[in-house]
Design an enzyme around this catalytic site. Structure first.
Site, PDB file in Angstrom:
ATOM      1  N   ARG A   1       0.837  -1.204   0.000  1.00 50.26           N
ATOM      2  CA  ARG A   1       0.000   0.000   0.000  1.00 50.26           C
ATOM      3  C   ARG A   1       0.878   1.262   0.000  1.00 50.26           C
ATOM      4  O   ARG A   1       1.006   1.942  -1.008  1.00 50.26           O
ATOM      5  CB  ARG A   1      -0.938  -0.022   1.231  1.00 50.26           C
TER       6      ARG A   1
ATOM      7  N   HIS B   1       4.543   4.074  12.906  1.00 49.17           N
ATOM      8  CA  HIS B   1       4.782   4.054  11.453  1.00 49.17           C
ATOM      9  C   HIS B   1       5.831   5.121  11.170  1.00 49.17           C
ATOM     10  O   HIS B   1       5.555   6.314  11.276  1.00 49.17           O
ATOM     11  CB  HIS B   1       3.447   4.355  10.761  1.00 49.17           C
TER      12      HIS B   1
ATOM     13  N   HIS C   1       8.946   6.739   8.724  1.00 45.07           N
ATOM     14  CA  HIS C   1       9.624   6.824   7.434  1.00 45.07           C
ATOM     15  C   HIS C   1      11.118   7.047   7.670  1.00 45.07           C
ATOM     16  O   HIS C   1      11.520   7.737   8.607  1.00 45.07           O
ATOM     17  CB  HIS C   1       9.009   7.941   6.586  1.00 45.07           C
TER      18      HIS C   1
ATOM     19  N   CYS D   1       9.524   9.467  -0.703  1.00 40.30           N
ATOM     20  CA  CYS D   1       8.841  10.647  -0.186  1.00 40.30           C
ATOM     21  C   CYS D   1       8.732  11.611  -1.346  1.00 40.30           C
ATOM     22  O   CYS D   1       9.731  11.949  -1.967  1.00 40.30           O
ATOM     23  CB  CYS D   1       9.687  11.248   0.936  1.00 40.30           C
TER      24      CYS D   1
END
Lengths: 310, 310
Positions: B16, B210, B212, B243
């Site tokens: 996803r 979560h 990054h 990103c």
């Protein structure tokens, strides 16, 4: 919630640990420019090279010249790696701020790399201490215990052996000690466990953590050590250096990423990150063709960065 | 010394969060193969896609088919992202294990991405909860508070606002909540500070971090959260996703590096790392031309690895 020190030192080891591991031989004037710009960006501790025979490491043959240059910059603490008494005598003769004597806790690695057992290295540190004192020198002696989390030759390295050798280094006259994950095997739990014991043994004579980012865990490992109060970490600009056993893998923690993490955490390093990123761009240009690492140089500083730091 | 949970879940979001951010549209049979092999490697939580209009995210147009496939694998908890009631109705109709409703704590980001204020999203969660209950469905609702550490549009995001919105999500009927560093601004100190408060508010209904890896701190951030007892983390195989604001930068924490860190720390994830690395090689072949990330795939597992894990 962990607590964190208000300041920490990012010690630049790219000129030694970085350059010794790559093919390119950077000309002396460019190394001096690197030192000058790192100093201008706020770095105050730089390992400029290693006093080893030039035939073994031609990349570092100009260590004496670089040390002399670094000593012209006020307040810069220049260090050199010395594998033995002979190297230490050079460091003492030039009045280096600090000499780092590497010891490998892995017996297999020690024999393969230094042709000595770890305990023979401890005995050499005693001779280095005697020579330093006899010369009335102020050059500090750091005993660096490497392969502290395992070894590509030997495999497992017992934490008890790492701690025994650290104590032996202190007993032999090292002013301070550090621990290195030479091959990038450490995880932050192992770091917490080993460093907690190391701090119990050495107190404020435990001075530095040296982590390789071979498997991506260098900054997590720094964070684990920082949470215990450790305030000095080795790093290599652009993460250069790599690992001879893992082609393409990173070397030390990238200086710029580590300095960014610390600044974001409000741990003062004295480093101007924008200047450091310019230097990184310059050095990676000089090292064109070599693999570089790190994340910040691509992504840039967060929009919030100036707000979250002093 | 921090303490660590004995087990943790690495939730795969590459299908996803990863695939939605790259150009390549992976054919449905390859996505199914990815799910099958991830399951075979021991992963038990996979976000298979997003119920958004196919014209907005053509990469994820086969979400319903993938969810149906994932539901044929015993014990696999398949989740989907749903941006609104309409998407939630699809998830409920298909009896997804979990639907994740994203909320952006940055008002600017919320308006730009979801065309709603954060509080309008909270109101939508209340409608989703009512629809879920009216249908007698068991599909869990997770409210995910994103841009929780800052935003590329708005800049600073106040922790108090993140926590207010988290509480509002719980009050509106979310079964559980999570926090996302959508743009890679977080450092481990910020994570410690915010997650400690989040855990006080939500207790064991706080379910996931979560992160990054845009600036290289994802694993350090995971470690900080893990030290507080958080036991679920999102990750993307090969760190895919990137990103949009930082070309070439990494997406989520790389699944394989995160799973390795946890295994090395003796935190059980149920994942077979050798199988996972094979899957990584497979997926990066399917995504030839796309930038992948992570360190473990280059370096390989340490020689000590089988010894240090169960």
């Amino acid at each position: 919630m962990p607590t964190f020190p208000s300041s920490a030192v990012v010690r630049e080891v790219g000129l030694r640990d970085g350059l010794q591991s790559i093919q390119t031989i950077l000309p002396t004037p460019l190394k001096q420019e690197w030192i000058r710009l790192a100093y201008a960006a706020g770095q105050r501790e730089i390992e400029v090279g290693s006093f080893v025979p030039a035939r073994l490491l031609p990349q570092l043959a100009d260590t004496a010249e670089l040390l002399a240059y670094a000593q012209t910059l006020p307040g810069l603490r220049a260090s050199v790696l010395v594998p033995n008494l002979r190297g230490a005598e050079s460091a003492i003769a030039q009045a280096a701020h600090l000499m780092i004597v590497p010891l490998s806790a892995s017996h297999a690695h020690s024999l393969a790399n230094l042709r000595q057992t770890p305990d023979e290295v401890v005995a050499e540190v005693a001779r280095i201490r005697a020579a330093r004192d006899a010369a009335g020198s102020k050059t500090l002696i750091e005993g660096g215990v490497g392969t502290a989390f395992g070894c590509t030759l030997q495999g497992r390295v017992e934490p008890a052996e790492v701690l025994r050798l650290m104590q032996a280094l202190l007993d032999a006259g090292a002013d301070r000690v550090s621990i290195a994950d030479t091959v990038g095997y450490a995880d932050p739990r192992q770091v917490s466990e080993l460093f907690e014991q190391a701090l119990k043994i050495a107190g404020d004579r435990f001075c530095c953590g040296h982590f390789h980012d071979t498997r991506g865990l260098a900054l997590a490992n720094v964070y684990a050590a920082l949470s215990l109060g450790v305030q000095r970490f080795d790093a290599s600009l652009a993460g250069i250096g790599g690992c001879p056993h893992a082609p393409g893998a990173s070397g030390n923690a990238a200086t710029e990423d580590l300095a960014y993490m610390l600044a974001s955490m409000r741990v003062d390093t004295g480093i101007d990150l924008r200047q450091l990123l310019k230097l990184r761009a310059q050095v990676s240009e000089w090292l064109a063709g070599e693999t570089t690492h790190g994340a910040l140089w691509r992504a840039g500083l967060p929009k919030t960065f100036s707000e979250t730091t002093a």
